[in-house]
Design a protein around this motif. Structure first.
Motif, PDB file in Angstrom:
ATOM      1  N   SER A 160       0.279   1.082  -0.008  1.00 30.87           N
ATOM      2  CA  SER A 160      -0.685   2.148   0.242  1.00 30.87           C
ATOM      3  C   SER A 160      -1.379   2.535  -1.059  1.00 30.87           C
ATOM      4  O   SER A 160      -0.753   2.573  -2.128  1.00 30.87           O
ATOM      5  CB  SER A 160       0.010   3.387   0.823  1.00 30.87           C
ATOM      6  OG  SER A 160       0.420   3.165   2.148  1.00 30.87           O
ATOM      7  N   VAL A 161      -2.679   2.833  -0.960  1.00 34.37           N
ATOM      8  CA  VAL A 161      -3.448   3.322  -2.103  1.00 34.37           C
ATOM      9  C   VAL A 161      -3.997   4.698  -1.740  1.00 34.37           C
ATOM     10  O   VAL A 161      -4.580   4.877  -0.669  1.00 34.37           O
ATOM     11  CB  VAL A 161      -4.619   2.386  -2.464  1.00 34.37           C
ATOM     12  CG1 VAL A 161      -5.232   2.805  -3.798  1.00 34.37           C
ATOM     13  CG2 VAL A 161      -4.165   0.941  -2.531  1.00 34.37           C
ATOM     14  N   VAL A 162      -3.808   5.651  -2.631  1.00 39.70           N
ATOM     15  CA  VAL A 162      -4.305   7.010  -2.432  1.00 39.70           C
ATOM     16  C   VAL A 162      -5.237   7.354  -3.585  1.00 39.70           C
ATOM     17  O   VAL A 162      -4.962   7.012  -4.746  1.00 39.70           O
ATOM     18  CB  VAL A 162      -3.142   8.023  -2.367  1.00 39.70           C
ATOM     19  CG1 VAL A 162      -3.663   9.458  -2.377  1.00 39.70           C
ATOM     20  CG2 VAL A 162      -2.300   7.766  -1.121  1.00 39.70           C
ATOM     21  N   SER A 163      -6.340   8.012  -3.271  1.00 35.07           N
ATOM     22  CA  SER A 163      -7.234   8.514  -4.310  1.00 35.07           C
ATOM     23  C   SER A 163      -7.323  10.028  -4.210  1.00 35.07           C
ATOM     24  O   SER A 163      -7.358  10.593  -3.106  1.00 35.07           O
ATOM     25  CB  SER A 163      -8.629   7.895  -4.182  1.00 35.07           C
ATOM     26  OG  SER A 163      -9.324   8.413  -3.072  1.00 35.07           O
ATOM     27  N   LEU A 164      -7.347  10.674  -5.359  1.00 33.03           N
ATOM     28  CA  LEU A 164      -7.520  12.118  -5.448  1.00 33.03           C
ATOM     29  C   LEU A 164      -8.829  12.379  -6.177  1.00 33.03           C
ATOM     30  O   LEU A 164      -9.014  11.951  -7.328  1.00 33.03           O
ATOM     31  CB  LEU A 164      -6.360  12.758  -6.198  1.00 33.03           C
ATOM     32  CG  LEU A 164      -4.963  12.539  -5.602  1.00 33.03           C
ATOM     33  CD1 LEU A 164      -3.898  13.203  -6.473  1.00 33.03           C
ATOM     34  CD2 LEU A 164      -4.887  13.081  -4.183  1.00 33.03           C
ATOM     35  N   ALA A 165      -9.757  13.065  -5.507  1.00 35.97           N
ATOM     36  CA  ALA A 165     -11.066  13.339  -6.080  1.00 35.97           C
ATOM     37  C   ALA A 165     -10.962  14.389  -7.187  1.00 35.97           C
ATOM     38  O   ALA A 165      -9.968  15.125  -7.270  1.00 35.97           O
ATOM     39  CB  ALA A 165     -12.015  13.822  -4.982  1.00 35.97           C
ATOM     40  N   PRO A 166     -11.963  14.472  -8.051  1.00 33.20           N
ATOM     41  CA  PRO A 166     -11.932  15.495  -9.105  1.00 33.20           C
ATOM     42  C   PRO A 166     -11.725  16.902  -8.536  1.00 33.20           C
ATOM     43  O   PRO A 166     -12.249  17.251  -7.481  1.00 33.20           O
ATOM     44  CB  PRO A 166     -13.319  15.361  -9.745  1.00 33.20           C
ATOM     45  CG  PRO A 166     -13.703  13.935  -9.510  1.00 33.20           C
ATOM     46  CD  PRO A 166     -13.146  13.597  -8.151  1.00 33.20           C
ATOM     47  N   ARG A 167     -10.927  17.689  -9.250  1.00 30.55           N
ATOM     48  CA  ARG A 167     -10.605  19.080  -8.918  1.00 30.55           C
ATOM     49  C   ARG A 167      -9.750  19.231  -7.668  1.00 30.55           C
ATOM     50  O   ARG A 167      -9.529  20.350  -7.198  1.00 30.55           O
ATOM     51  CB  ARG A 167     -11.884  19.919  -8.779  1.00 30.55           C
ATOM     52  CG  ARG A 167     -12.807  19.860  -9.995  1.00 30.55           C
ATOM     53  CD  ARG A 167     -12.072  20.200 -11.266  1.00 30.55           C
ATOM     54  NE  ARG A 167     -12.925  20.069 -12.452  1.00 30.55           N
ATOM     55  CZ  ARG A 167     -12.469  20.068 -13.707  1.00 30.55           C
ATOM     56  NH1 ARG A 167     -11.157  20.181 -13.917  1.00 30.55           N
ATOM     57  NH2 ARG A 167     -13.293  19.941 -14.717  1.00 30.55           N
ATOM     58  N   THR A 168      -9.251  18.131  -7.139  1.00 30.35           N
ATOM     59  CA  THR A 168      -8.303  18.214  -6.027  1.00 30.35           C
ATOM     60  C   THR A 168      -6.915  18.512  -6.595  1.00 30.35           C
ATOM     61  O   THR A 168      -6.462  17.825  -7.517  1.00 30.35           O
ATOM     62  CB  THR A 168      -8.260  16.889  -5.248  1.00 30.35           C
ATOM     63  OG1 THR A 168      -9.556  16.607  -4.724  1.00 30.35           O
ATOM     64  CG2 THR A 168      -7.264  16.959  -4.112  1.00 30.35           C
ATOM     65  N   PRO A 169      -6.230  19.530  -6.095  1.00 29.81           N
ATOM     66  CA  PRO A 169      -4.887  19.823  -6.627  1.00 29.81           C
ATOM     67  C   PRO A 169      -3.969  18.604  -6.548  1.00 29.81           C
ATOM     68  O   PRO A 169      -3.954  17.889  -5.545  1.00 29.81           O
ATOM     69  CB  PRO A 169      -4.389  20.948  -5.710  1.00 29.81           C
ATOM     70  CG  PRO A 169      -5.643  21.605  -5.214  1.00 29.81           C
ATOM     71  CD  PRO A 169      -6.643  20.496  -5.060  1.00 29.81           C
ATOM     72  N   HIS A 170      -3.210  18.393  -7.618  1.00 34.29           N
ATOM     73  CA  HIS A 170      -2.249  17.298  -7.671  1.00 34.29           C
ATOM     74  C   HIS A 170      -0.867  17.832  -7.347  1.00 34.29           C
ATOM     75  O   HIS A 170      -0.364  18.738  -8.026  1.00 34.29           O
ATOM     76  CB  HIS A 170      -2.231  16.660  -9.063  1.00 34.29           C
ATOM     77  CG  HIS A 170      -3.467  15.902  -9.407  1.00 34.29           C
ATOM     78  ND1 HIS A 170      -3.570  15.129 -10.552  1.00 34.29           N
ATOM     79  CD2 HIS A 170      -4.657  15.791  -8.769  1.00 34.29           C
ATOM     80  CE1 HIS A 170      -4.771  14.582 -10.595  1.00 34.29           C
ATOM     81  NE2 HIS A 170      -5.452  14.976  -9.525  1.00 34.29           N
ATOM     82  N   ASP A 171      -0.259  17.274  -6.334  1.00 29.82           N
ATOM     83  CA  ASP A 171       1.114  17.620  -5.963  1.00 29.82           C
ATOM     84  C   ASP A 171       1.731  16.373  -5.343  1.00 29.82           C
ATOM     85  O   ASP A 171       1.663  16.152  -4.143  1.00 29.82           O
ATOM     86  CB  ASP A 171       1.131  18.792  -4.982  1.00 29.82           C
ATOM     87  CG  ASP A 171       2.538  19.121  -4.495  1.00 29.82           C
ATOM     88  OD1 ASP A 171       3.507  18.684  -5.151  1.00 29.82           O
ATOM     89  OD2 ASP A 171       2.656  19.796  -3.454  1.00 29.82           O
ATOM     90  N   TYR A 172       2.316  15.530  -6.190  1.00 31.09           N
ATOM     91  CA  TYR A 172       2.834  14.259  -5.697  1.00 31.09           C
ATOM     92  C   TYR A 172       4.110  13.898  -6.434  1.00 31.09           C
ATOM     93  O   TYR A 172       4.396  14.393  -7.530  1.00 31.09           O
ATOM     94  CB  TYR A 172       1.803  13.142  -5.838  1.00 31.09           C
ATOM     95  CG  TYR A 172       1.297  12.902  -7.258  1.00 31.09           C
ATOM     96  CD1 TYR A 172       1.980  12.064  -8.135  1.00 31.09           C
ATOM     97  CD2 TYR A 172       0.121  13.502  -7.706  1.00 31.09           C
ATOM     98  CE1 TYR A 172       1.515  11.834  -9.417  1.00 31.09           C
ATOM     99  CE2 TYR A 172      -0.351  13.277  -8.987  1.00 31.09           C
ATOM    100  CZ  TYR A 172       0.341  12.451  -9.840  1.00 31.09           C
ATOM    101  OH  TYR A 172      -0.118  12.234 -11.114  1.00 31.09           O
ATOM    102  N   GLY A 173       4.890  13.029  -5.801  1.00 31.14           N
ATOM    103  CA  GLY A 173       6.138  12.602  -6.408  1.00 31.14           C
ATOM    104  C   GLY A 173       6.886  11.671  -5.469  1.00 31.14           C
ATOM    105  O   GLY A 173       6.363  11.225  -4.449  1.00 31.14           O
ATOM    106  N   THR A 174       8.112  11.363  -5.839  1.00 30.77           N
ATOM    107  CA  THR A 174       8.952  10.513  -4.999  1.00 30.77           C
ATOM    108  C   THR A 174       9.233  11.223  -3.676  1.00 30.77           C
ATOM    109  O   THR A 174       9.486  12.424  -3.638  1.00 30.77           O
ATOM    110  CB  THR A 174      10.273  10.200  -5.709  1.00 30.77           C
ATOM    111  OG1 THR A 174       9.992   9.613  -6.988  1.00 30.77           O
ATOM    112  CG2 THR A 174      11.119   9.231  -4.900  1.00 30.77           C
ATOM    113  N   ALA A 175       9.142  10.467  -2.596  1.00 28.70           N
ATOM    114  CA  ALA A 175       9.344  11.055  -1.270  1.00 28.70           C
ATOM    115  C   ALA A 175      10.794  11.517  -1.112  1.00 28.70           C
ATOM    116  O   ALA A 175      11.722  10.942  -1.692  1.00 28.70           O
ATOM    117  CB  ALA A 175       9.005  10.045  -0.188  1.00 28.70           C
ATOM    118  N   PRO A 176      11.024  12.579  -0.318  1.00 29.28           N
ATOM    119  CA  PRO A 176      12.393  13.027  -0.051  1.00 29.28           C
ATOM    120  C   PRO A 176      13.248  11.897   0.540  1.00 29.28           C
ATOM    121  O   PRO A 176      12.756  11.099   1.338  1.00 29.28           O
ATOM    122  CB  PRO A 176      12.193  14.153   0.976  1.00 29.28           C
ATOM    123  CG  PRO A 176      10.799  14.636   0.752  1.00 29.28           C
ATOM    124  CD  PRO A 176      10.011  13.425   0.340  1.00 29.28           C
TER     125      PRO A 176
END
Length: 280
Positions: free
Chosen positions: A70-86
């Motif tokens: 899977s590829v995910v993109s986060l646009a500028p100024r989009t809050p970042h909240d990511y990490g290893t899945a539970p």
């Protein structure tokens, strides 16, 4: 390092990186990996899951879980909240912060799963190509070669082009066309014809011509010439090879014919092009 599952408002934020053109990398993280930037960054962030499983927090719904390919993109100024899945043991990812070239917006127009968050799931073959391109960007970034940033941007653009083939609203490239494109790109100096390339693809010459017109909007041999001239431009910009040597390397046995075709397609002679665009 933050713990996955903490409330974003309570977690310690990760400082945004400084990004001139691009900042690529590769992580193999454990189960407690998490990054949070409440205000995002000024650049785009692309993340390819190489192995394991990751999660992306979105304010409007449940977390987005991503697995291998899977590829995910986060646009500028989009809050970042990511990490290893539970419950995942780890998350291996290739990532790049990048300020896109002006020609890239269409390549970043993926299906949006949340505000500022886009996702594409790739088949294994395409995921491997994207991983290879992003890995080259990482290598260029850590190397000391001249024009490393430009090579890195080219590698990211290649990754985006492979991703673009999986856009649901796009016209996906026929695998027979892809086989010819890859064959030509690695063998520009060799002789090619519609007949020989059709045999490689396992179709008739007329069928291959139809497929190229449909998918690439150009004829087979016109495409070959475009790639040869593009490669010649690169060589003229970064090397001191004689024009005849450049011609031979991209498949023109006659340097005079090469010069005529180059002038017609580029608008100036190879020598004039090098004087205007080559390294000083």
């Amino acid at each position: 390092m933050e713990r996955a599952g903490e409330d974003m408002d309570d977690a310690v934020a990760t400082a945004p990186p400084r990004v001139d053109r691009l900042l690529p990398g590769r992580f193999a993280m454990g189960g407690d990996y998490a990054t949070r930037r409440p205000h995002g960054t000024s650049d785009w962030l692309l993340i390819l899951t190489v192995d394991g499983s990751g999660r992306f927090g979105v304010p409007s719904g449940p977390d987005l879980t991503v697995d291998r390919h899977s590829v995910v993109s986060l646009a500028p100024r989009t809050p970042h909240d990511y990490g290893t899945a539970p419950r995942a043991d780890g998350w291996e990812l290739l990532w790049v912060h990048v300020h896109p070239r002006p020609s890239w917006p269409g390549l970043l127009d993926w299906p949006q799963v949340a505000p500022g968050v886009r996702r594409i799931d790739l088949p294994p073959e395409l995921a491997g190509r994207v991983a290879a391109a992003l890995s080259r960007a990482v290598t260029f970034h850590h190397g000391r070669m001249r024009n490393a940033a430009l090579f890195g941007m080219n590698a990211v653009e290649e990754a985006l082009l492979w991703c673009d083939m999986r856009r649901p609203d796009g016209d996906r490239l026929d695998p027979r066309v892809l086989s010819v494109v890859e064959h030509v790109s690695g063998r520009l100096a060799e002789p090619h014809s519609v007949r020989s390339l059709a045999a490689l693809a396992g179709v008739s010459p007329s069928r291959l011509s139809h497929l190229f017109t449909r998918h690439l909007h150009v004829g087979v041999m016109a495409y070959v010439e475009q790639q040869r001239i593009a490669a010649a431009k690169d060589l003229l910009e970064v090397s001191s090879f004689a024009v005849a040597h450049v011609a031979a390397r991209v498949g023109y046995a006659d340097p005079l014919y090469f010069s005529r075709r180059f002038r017609r397609l580029v608008g100036q002679s190879p020598t004039a092009y090098r004087a205007a665009h080559g390294e000083s």
